[in-house]
Design a protein around this motif. Structure first.
Motif, PDB file in Angstrom:
ATOM      1  N   HIS A 261      11.204  65.552   4.012  1.00 38.94           N
ATOM      2  CA  HIS A 261      10.324  64.427   3.689  1.00 38.94           C
ATOM      3  C   HIS A 261      10.624  63.281   4.662  1.00 38.94           C
ATOM      4  N   MET A 262       9.898  62.184   4.512  1.00 34.81           N
ATOM      5  CA  MET A 262      10.126  61.016   5.350  1.00 34.81           C
ATOM      6  C   MET A 262      10.339  59.798   4.458  1.00 34.81           C
ATOM      7  N   LEU A 263      11.114  58.841   4.983  1.00 33.23           N
ATOM      8  CA  LEU A 263      11.370  57.604   4.257  1.00 33.23           C
ATOM      9  C   LEU A 263      10.829  56.420   5.042  1.00 33.23           C
ATOM     10  N   VAL A 264      10.137  55.542   4.346  1.00 38.20           N
ATOM     11  CA  VAL A 264       9.676  54.285   4.926  1.00 38.20           C
ATOM     12  C   VAL A 264      10.577  53.171   4.407  1.00 38.20           C
ATOM     13  N   ASP A 265      11.185  52.460   5.315  1.00 38.56           N
ATOM     14  CA  ASP A 265      12.061  51.325   5.023  1.00 38.56           C
ATOM     15  C   ASP A 265      11.152  50.104   4.916  1.00 38.56           C
ATOM     16  N   ALA A 266      10.901  49.611   3.686  1.00 37.60           N
ATOM     17  CA  ALA A 266       9.867  48.586   3.516  1.00 37.60           C
ATOM     18  C   ALA A 266      10.245  47.527   2.483  1.00 37.60           C
ATOM     19  N   PRO A 267      11.298  46.748   2.723  1.00 34.94           N
ATOM     20  CA  PRO A 267      11.644  45.677   1.785  1.00 34.94           C
ATOM     21  C   PRO A 267      10.578  44.590   1.767  1.00 34.94           C
ATOM     22  N   VAL A 268      10.603  43.796   0.700  1.00 38.78           N
ATOM     23  CA  VAL A 268       9.543  42.801   0.497  1.00 38.78           C
ATOM     24  C   VAL A 268      10.124  41.413   0.308  1.00 38.78           C
ATOM     25  N   SER A 269       9.268  40.417   0.513  1.00 43.29           N
ATOM     26  CA  SER A 269       9.611  39.033   0.210  1.00 43.29           C
ATOM     27  C   SER A 269       8.379  38.369  -0.398  1.00 43.29           C
ATOM     28  N   GLY A 270       8.619  37.449  -1.308  1.00 43.08           N
ATOM     29  CA  GLY A 270       7.509  36.749  -1.942  1.00 43.08           C
ATOM     30  C   GLY A 270       7.689  36.560  -3.432  1.00 43.08           C
ATOM     31  N   GLY A 271       8.707  37.221  -3.994  1.00 51.31           N
ATOM     32  CA  GLY A 271       9.037  37.011  -5.394  1.00 51.31           C
ATOM     33  C   GLY A 271       7.971  37.494  -6.357  1.00 51.31           C
ATOM     34  N   VAL A 272       8.147  37.116  -7.611  1.00 54.25           N
ATOM     35  CA  VAL A 272       7.217  37.525  -8.659  1.00 54.25           C
ATOM     36  C   VAL A 272       5.816  36.995  -8.387  1.00 54.25           C
ATOM     37  N   VAL A 273       5.740  35.771  -7.863  1.00 53.76           N
ATOM     38  CA  VAL A 273       4.437  35.175  -7.549  1.00 53.76           C
ATOM     39  C   VAL A 273       3.680  36.058  -6.556  1.00 53.76           C
ATOM     40  N   GLY A 274       4.366  36.487  -5.503  1.00 60.53           N
ATOM     41  CA  GLY A 274       3.730  37.336  -4.501  1.00 60.53           C
ATOM     42  C   GLY A 274       3.411  38.722  -5.026  1.00 60.53           C
ATOM     43  N   ALA A 275       4.302  39.250  -5.882  1.00 66.81           N
ATOM     44  CA  ALA A 275       4.062  40.575  -6.454  1.00 66.81           C
ATOM     45  C   ALA A 275       2.824  40.559  -7.333  1.00 66.81           C
ATOM     46  N   GLU A 276       2.679  39.517  -8.137  1.00 68.51           N
ATOM     47  CA  GLU A 276       1.520  39.420  -9.029  1.00 68.51           C
ATOM     48  C   GLU A 276       0.227  39.209  -8.262  1.00 68.51           C
ATOM     49  N   ALA A 277       0.296  38.423  -7.198  1.00 72.66           N
ATOM     50  CA  ALA A 277      -0.910  38.105  -6.425  1.00 72.66           C
ATOM     51  C   ALA A 277      -1.245  39.175  -5.385  1.00 72.66           C
ATOM     52  N   GLY A 278      -0.346  40.131  -5.177  1.00 69.12           N
ATOM     53  CA  GLY A 278      -0.556  41.112  -4.122  1.00 69.12           C
ATOM     54  C   GLY A 278      -0.438  40.493  -2.742  1.00 69.12           C
ATOM     55  N   SER A 279       0.391  39.445  -2.650  1.00 69.16           N
ATOM     56  CA  SER A 279       0.501  38.707  -1.383  1.00 69.16           C
ATOM     57  C   SER A 279       1.906  38.779  -0.789  1.00 69.16           C
ATOM     58  N   LEU A 280       2.639  39.833  -1.107  1.00 72.36           N
ATOM     59  CA  LEU A 280       3.990  39.989  -0.580  1.00 72.36           C
ATOM     60  C   LEU A 280       3.983  40.122   0.940  1.00 72.36           C
ATOM     61  N   THR A 281       5.084  39.724   1.553  1.00 70.86           N
ATOM     62  CA  THR A 281       5.349  40.067   2.949  1.00 70.86           C
ATOM     63  C   THR A 281       6.198  41.332   2.936  1.00 70.86           C
ATOM     64  N   ILE A 282       5.749  42.350   3.674  1.00 69.02           N
ATOM     65  CA  ILE A 282       6.433  43.644   3.686  1.00 69.02           C
ATOM     66  C   ILE A 282       6.888  43.943   5.109  1.00 69.02           C
ATOM     67  N   MET A 283       8.187  44.198   5.257  1.00 66.67           N
ATOM     68  CA  MET A 283       8.793  44.461   6.564  1.00 66.67           C
ATOM     69  C   MET A 283       9.061  45.955   6.663  1.00 66.67           C
ATOM     70  N   ALA A 284       8.217  46.671   7.390  1.00 69.99           N
ATOM     71  CA  ALA A 284       8.247  48.129   7.329  1.00 69.99           C
ATOM     72  C   ALA A 284       8.741  48.758   8.624  1.00 69.99           C
ATOM     73  N   ALA A 285       9.551  49.812   8.475  1.00 69.57           N
ATOM     74  CA  ALA A 285      10.032  50.589   9.610  1.00 69.57           C
ATOM     75  C   ALA A 285       9.951  52.070   9.259  1.00 69.57           C
ATOM     76  N   ALA A 286       9.364  52.828  10.168  1.00 67.67           N
ATOM     77  CA  ALA A 286       9.226  54.281  10.011  1.00 67.67           C
ATOM     78  C   ALA A 286       8.577  54.804  11.280  1.00 67.67           C
ATOM     79  N   ARG A 287       8.592  56.104  11.448  1.00 67.28           N
ATOM     80  CA  ARG A 287       7.847  56.656  12.565  1.00 67.28           C
ATOM     81  C   ARG A 287       6.391  56.221  12.457  1.00 67.28           C
TER      82      ARG A 287
END
Length: 294
Positions: free
Chosen positions: A113-139
């Motif tokens: 399988h493959m793994l995407v490294d994708a931590p987020v920032s934006g807190g509960v406010v961003g999670a609820e609004a769908g406005s998170l910043t996502i820092m993604a790394a993968a092929r």
């Protein structure tokens, strides 16, 4: 990519899973807490009775868990990864040490399988609004495949590179600023308290002036509450700033502000307040000033 498993329906994970459902994905979520599973089901998702059920035959699974150790246990200790559809992708969105993410990604790839490294920032406010910043790394092809999934949860999805751990590295830099901003905001408001200044008026001033920051605007009001709602716990920043310091140590980069902020959060946790909202780092200053820290 249509079917998504989701593990970790906490204060951020639940709204993230709900937003995936709103975007048209078939979401099956698992959490140890029955009430969290019920909340997802009430919002239109499917509640899994086990990790195996959440993973079974899914195109991808999102891990919104506490740390890398928990992710490793889910994927391998409890053998959930083996339940994914052939070629299924694991999306790790927790804050983890870069080296741990790279090691986990290697094991996932070895298992087919493959793994995407994708931590987020934006807190509960961003999670609820769908406005998170996502820092993604993968092929790149893997990133492209999961991009619609990430877009459903975040308004800013940044491709950090093809090496797992690059997303985690970006998140460490982000958390350094978040932790330091939060600690200094608490210091300022604790000074206002100590001097007898109207704290609500002071918060209004600094929130709209050059002194403002996102963390101040989001956490400032809760610093002044006796028992604020918990959106992110003190112990989360104990963990995250520990990751920041580990990254700095590995790079031989001095991080004095991060170290001080870490000690402040650690001192509050040591007083038995680790599960309290992270805004309560202000308790460290109240204690230093000889005032009620709780």
């Amino acid at each position: 990519m249509k079917t998504i498993g989701f593990v970790g329906l906490g204060s951020m994970g639940l709204p993230m899973a709900i937003n995936l459902g709103k975007a048209g994905f078939a979401v099956t979520g698992f959490d140890l807490r029955a009430e969290a599973r019920g909340a997802l089901q009430a919002a239109g998702g499917e509640a899994a009775g086990s990790l195996a059920e959440a993973f079974s035959g899914r195109d991808a699974v999102v891990l919104m868990v506490v740390n890398a150790g928990q992710a490793e246990d889910i994927l391998f200790g409890q053998a959930a990864l083996a339940q994914l559809a052939p070629g299924g992708i694991a999306i790790l969105m927790a804050t983890c040490p870069p080296a741990a993410v790279a090691a986990l990604a290697a094991r996932v790839e070895a298992a087919g399988h493959m793994l995407v490294d994708a931590p987020v920032s934006g807190g509960v406010v961003g999670a609820e609004a769908g406005s998170l910043t996502i820092m993604a790394a993968a092929r790149r092809p893997v990133f492209d495949a999961v991009k619609p999934v990430l877009d459903a949860m975040g308004s800013k999805v940044v491709f950090m590179g093809e090496e797992p751990g690059q997303g985690a590295t970006a998140k460490a830099v982000n958390q350094l600023l978040c932790g330091a901003h939060l600690a200094i905001a608490a210091e300022a408001l604790s000074l206002a308290e100590k001097l007898g200044v109207d704290t609500q008026a002071m918060l209004d001033i600094v929130s709209g002036s050059a002194a403002s920051s996102w963390m101040l605007r989001d956490r400032g009001a809760r610093m002044l509450e006796r028992e604020p709602r918990v959106t992110s716990a003190v112990d989360i920043f104990v963990k995250d700033l520990g990751i920041v310091l580990e990254a700095g140590r590995d790079a031989k980069a001095a991080l004095p502000m991060a170290a001080l902020a870490h000690q402040l959060f650690l001192s509050v946790s040591g007083r038995g307040l680790g599960a309290h909202d992270d805004s309560q780092v202000i308790a460290a200053y109240r204690a230093l000033q000889g005032r009620d820290a709780t």
